[in-house]
Design an enzyme around this catalytic site. Structure first.
Site, PDB file in Angstrom:
ATOM      1  N   ASP A   1      -8.318  -7.037 -16.282  1.00 15.26           N
ATOM      2  CA  ASP A   1      -8.832  -6.144 -17.320  1.00 15.26           C
ATOM      3  C   ASP A   1     -10.143  -6.706 -17.857  1.00 15.26           C
ATOM      4  O   ASP A   1     -10.176  -7.822 -18.374  1.00 15.26           O
ATOM      5  CB  ASP A   1      -7.778  -6.051 -18.437  1.00 15.26           C
TER       6      ASP A   1
ATOM      7  N   ASN B   1     -12.209  -4.864 -20.077  1.00 10.03           N
ATOM      8  CA  ASN B   1     -12.639  -4.319 -21.376  1.00 10.03           C
ATOM      9  C   ASN B   1     -11.519  -4.327 -22.417  1.00 10.03           C
ATOM     10  O   ASN B   1     -11.530  -3.545 -23.363  1.00 10.03           O
ATOM     11  CB  ASN B   1     -13.223  -2.910 -21.210  1.00 10.03           C
TER      12      ASN B   1
ATOM     13  N   ASP C   1      -8.387  -3.284 -22.663  1.00 10.33           N
ATOM     14  CA  ASP C   1      -7.545  -2.142 -23.061  1.00 10.33           C
ATOM     15  C   ASP C   1      -6.167  -2.219 -22.406  1.00 10.33           C
ATOM     16  O   ASP C   1      -5.374  -1.289 -22.479  1.00 10.33           O
ATOM     17  CB  ASP C   1      -8.239  -0.805 -22.736  1.00 10.33           C
TER      18      ASP C   1
ATOM     19  N   ASP D   1      -9.618  -3.048 -14.372  1.00  7.81           N
ATOM     20  CA  ASP D   1     -10.775  -2.167 -14.158  1.00  7.81           C
ATOM     21  C   ASP D   1     -11.839  -2.886 -13.331  1.00  7.81           C
ATOM     22  O   ASP D   1     -11.699  -4.064 -12.987  1.00  7.81           O
ATOM     23  CB  ASP D   1     -11.358  -1.711 -15.505  1.00  7.81           C
TER      24      ASP D   1
ATOM     25  N   ASP E   1     -10.063   3.800  -0.499  1.00  3.13           N
ATOM     26  CA  ASP E   1      -8.859   4.479  -0.032  1.00  3.13           C
ATOM     27  C   ASP E   1      -9.187   5.965   0.066  1.00  3.13           C
ATOM     28  O   ASP E   1      -9.758   6.531  -0.864  1.00  3.13           O
ATOM     29  CB  ASP E   1      -7.725   4.263  -1.051  1.00  3.13           C
TER      30      ASP E   1
ATOM     31  N   ASP F   1      -5.013   7.023   3.818  1.00  4.03           N
ATOM     32  CA  ASP F   1      -3.630   7.112   3.351  1.00  4.03           C
ATOM     33  C   ASP F   1      -2.818   8.121   4.178  1.00  4.03           C
ATOM     34  O   ASP F   1      -3.266   9.259   4.360  1.00  4.03           O
ATOM     35  CB  ASP F   1      -3.688   7.572   1.883  1.00  4.03           C
TER      36      ASP F   1
ATOM     37  N   GLU G   1      -3.299   4.400   7.772  1.00  2.00           N
ATOM     38  CA  GLU G   1      -1.893   4.111   7.486  1.00  2.00           C
ATOM     39  C   GLU G   1      -1.046   5.008   8.380  1.00  2.00           C
ATOM     40  O   GLU G   1      -1.239   6.227   8.406  1.00  2.00           O
ATOM     41  CB  GLU G   1      -1.583   4.382   6.015  1.00  2.00           C
TER      42      GLU G   1
ATOM     43  N   HIS H   1       0.545  -2.946  -1.633  1.00  7.04           N
ATOM     44  CA  HIS H   1       1.046  -2.392  -2.891  1.00  7.04           C
ATOM     45  C   HIS H   1       2.316  -1.558  -2.713  1.00  7.04           C
ATOM     46  O   HIS H   1       2.857  -1.063  -3.692  1.00  7.04           O
ATOM     47  CB  HIS H   1      -0.046  -1.515  -3.509  1.00  7.04           C
ATOM     48  N   ASP H   2       2.755  -1.356  -1.472  1.00  5.59           N
ATOM     49  CA  ASP H   2       3.922  -0.508  -1.224  1.00  5.59           C
ATOM     50  C   ASP H   2       5.201  -1.273  -0.943  1.00  5.59           C
ATOM     51  O   ASP H   2       6.231  -0.663  -0.649  1.00  5.59           O
ATOM     52  CB  ASP H   2       3.639   0.420  -0.028  1.00  5.59           C
TER      53      ASP H   2
END
Ligand code: GLC
Length: 573
Positions: free
Chosen positions: A22, A24, A26, A30, A99, A201, A255, A330-331
């Protein structure tokens, strides 16, 4: 434009933007955070970054539901941050891969909003079907995320639309030439901005069989035999290549669930240009050494299954197509928790790294893999946030589901990156959007930077070694002791024709040995390879303590020890 195949010498790092850093304050990762960490990424000796989706999206599937393909989400810093990121990455010789998610959009995309109102030219942008006269659904296909049918009734249009994933992810109608033109516009837009390629994807799903016939009733996957590798898939991919991609020196990575090496070669052939639609494929076989096709059908981890998967792809693609190598993304849950051992976290993480980094292909490292992040195991089911996870096994008692999610949920790969042992693991100063894994106090970048024997420093070393060895790019793969369930041993060797350009000083044959045992093991190489004469190029555990081969060539491998040897070859006698 000549395509230079630069990706063959590269190693990539995958960023899942929400959880990387992160910038910024929040609570959400990002691009400002990524820019801040570019020197860290570069220090891993990698050559490029693949970004999971950064586009504007309602976030039902964490960005894989896109509502505007030509903008960067404001929470990630918008276009301003992206332009800056791209130039800062390129200055450091880091390529940037985006992606491309065009099997489906978000239902909040303008195209869908217009399509449901039958506003042209969007009327046929999606796959719409009326109710059958008998009141039944258009076919028996199931949604991979929502369990039941892949068809959702839309009140506005008075028809069903197809969604192979979440209800809010309607499938595009790629048979409509206007939709393909849109895809080409998207590709061109990002390439003109300077990106270096795309990870595409579930791209093998984009051409559905004509008439959308019923399929075998496979729970959760019914329809897959009718839409995976569908009738026009090659035609559409060739069209994207011919009209856009071939005009840039870019790379594509597709993929491809359930793809076999034989089928992959119909997409990535290097011997037949008519069968070269894309450069590499993400196969799933290497993710199935502890499950049956899906993480949600778990089995005991089998090194033999893993080795079989590696062998299949290494041998069947050799000289014909290029591999993409990975152990995490990430899967899927974290690989140490799956194929290694949390008890031997660092050692097994190193063995896993060596197991794939010296194969032929382009390796990808997923954020956190390099520091050995492990599975996240919350006490309550409502902590999970992933749409796929939350729709699994809904009929089971909660306790049983929780146990399964601990093991199988991809949320384990999505907890914030652990930078320090301090507040929120150094990911953000603000309460993060998602839970931090409790082990952040010991498992974090800061601690591993300081430790010369950490997994992080080992990744740096192993990647650098890989890149210095031409035999890793060109050599042939051969495996020893295929039946062993504890050891993975393979060699890479240059054949006569591949020696051109490799000097006598450079290794032309290496041997990789990885133990997957929690106990020490005696190891002896048979078949005429004398390890007493070999040079130890890399040892995953303290090299000073490493057992040396005795006069029979045998030595002791410590738990999860991995080694890479340079073998003197016949050329030098
Ligand atoms: C791919 C993505 C996954 C996403 C799905 C639907 O498999 O990797 O994260 O949920 O497609 O877009």
């Amino acid at each position: 434009m000549t395509q230079t195949q630069w990706y063959k010498d590269g190693v990539f790092y995958q960023i899942w933007p929400r959880s990387f850093k992160d910038g910024n304050s929040d609570g959400m990762g990002d691009l400002w955070g990524v820019i801040d960490k570019l020197d860290y990424i570069k220090s891993l000796n990698v050559d490029g970054i693949w970004f999971s989706p950064l586009y504007t999206s309602p976030g039902v599937d964490c960005g894989y539901d896109i509502s505007d393909y030509m903008s960067i989400a404001p929470e990630f810093g918008g276009m301003e941050a992206f332009r800056r990121l791209l130039s800062e990455a390129h200055v450091r010789n880091l390529r940037v891969i985006m992606d491309l998610v065009v099997n489906h959009t978000s239902d909040e995309h303008e195209w869908f909003q217009k399509s449901r109102q039958r506003i042209d030219p969007y009327t046929d942008y999606y796959i719409w079907r009326p109710k059958k006269p008998n009141g039944k659904l258009p076919n028996n296909w199931s949604s991979m995320f929502e369990g039941d049918s892949a068809w959702q009734w839309d009140e506005v249009r008075g028809e069903y639309y197809l969604h192979l994933f979440a209800i809010k992810q309607p499938d595009l109608n790629m048979d409509n030439p206007l939709v393909r033109e849109e895809v080409k516009k998207i590709l061109k837009f990002w390439l003109d901005l300077g990106v270096d390629g795309f990870r595409e994807d579930v791209i093998t799903f984009i051409s559905k069989k004509e008439g959308l016939p019923d399929d075998l009733p496979i729970p959760g996957f019914s329809g897959i035999l009718k839409y995976n590798h569908g009738p026009h898939i090659h035609e559409y991919l060739q069209e994207f290549r011919r009209d856009v991609l071939s005009h840039y020196d870019c790379m594509t990575l597709a993929e491809a669930p359930l793809v076999t090496p034989k089928r992959a070669l119909t997409y990535i052939s290097e011997t037949d240009p008519a069968q070269h639609d894309i450069d590499m494929m993400i196969q799933f076989q290497c993710m199935c050494a502890d499950c049956l096709f899906s993480d949600y059908v778990p089995m005991k981890f089998s090194l033999r299954r893993l080795k079989y998967a590696f062998r299949e792809w290494q041998t069947k693609l050799y000289g014909k197509g290029w591999n993409m190598l990975y152990l995490e993304n990430h899967d899927h849950p974290r690989v140490i928790s799956r194929y290694g051992s949390e008890k031997f976290r660092t050692a097994s993480g190193k063995a896993l790294a060596v197991s794939y980094l010296f194969q032929q292909g382009t390796p990808f490292i997923y954020q956190g893999q390099e520091i050995g992040m492990t599975n996240w195991r919350p006490e309550r089911i409502d902590r999970y946030e992933d749409v796929q996870t939350l729709n699994q096994h809904l009929k089971d008692p909660e306790e049983k589901r929780l146990k399964l999610y601990h093991r199988a949920s991809r949320d384990s790969a999505r907890t914030p990156m652990q930078w320090t042992g301090g507040l929120h693991a150094g990911f953000s100063e603000h309460e993060p959007w998602f839970y931090v894994n409790e082990n952040y106090k010991t498992v974090n970048v800061e601690a591993e930077e300081k430790d010369p024997d950490s997994l992080l420093n080992f990744y740096r070393k192993a990647v650098a070694l890989r890149k210095s060895l031409k035999v890793v790019r060109y050599g042939k793969y051969k495996e020893y002791g295929k039946l062993s369930g504890k050891l993975y041993v393979y060699e890479r060797v240059l054949g006569e024709s591949e020696r051109a350009g490799v000097t006598d000083e450079e290794p032309s044959r290496i041997l990789v040995i990885c133990s997957f045992s929690e106990k020490s093991m005696r190891f002896r190489m048979r078949r005429g390879i004398d390890l007493r004469k070999a040079e130890l190029l890399l040892c995953s555990l303290d090299a000073k303590e490493a057992s040396v081969p005795d006069k029979t060539g045998a030595f002791i491998l410590r738990p999860y020890e991995a080694r890479v040897y340079r073998i003197s070859d016949n050329r030098k006698g």
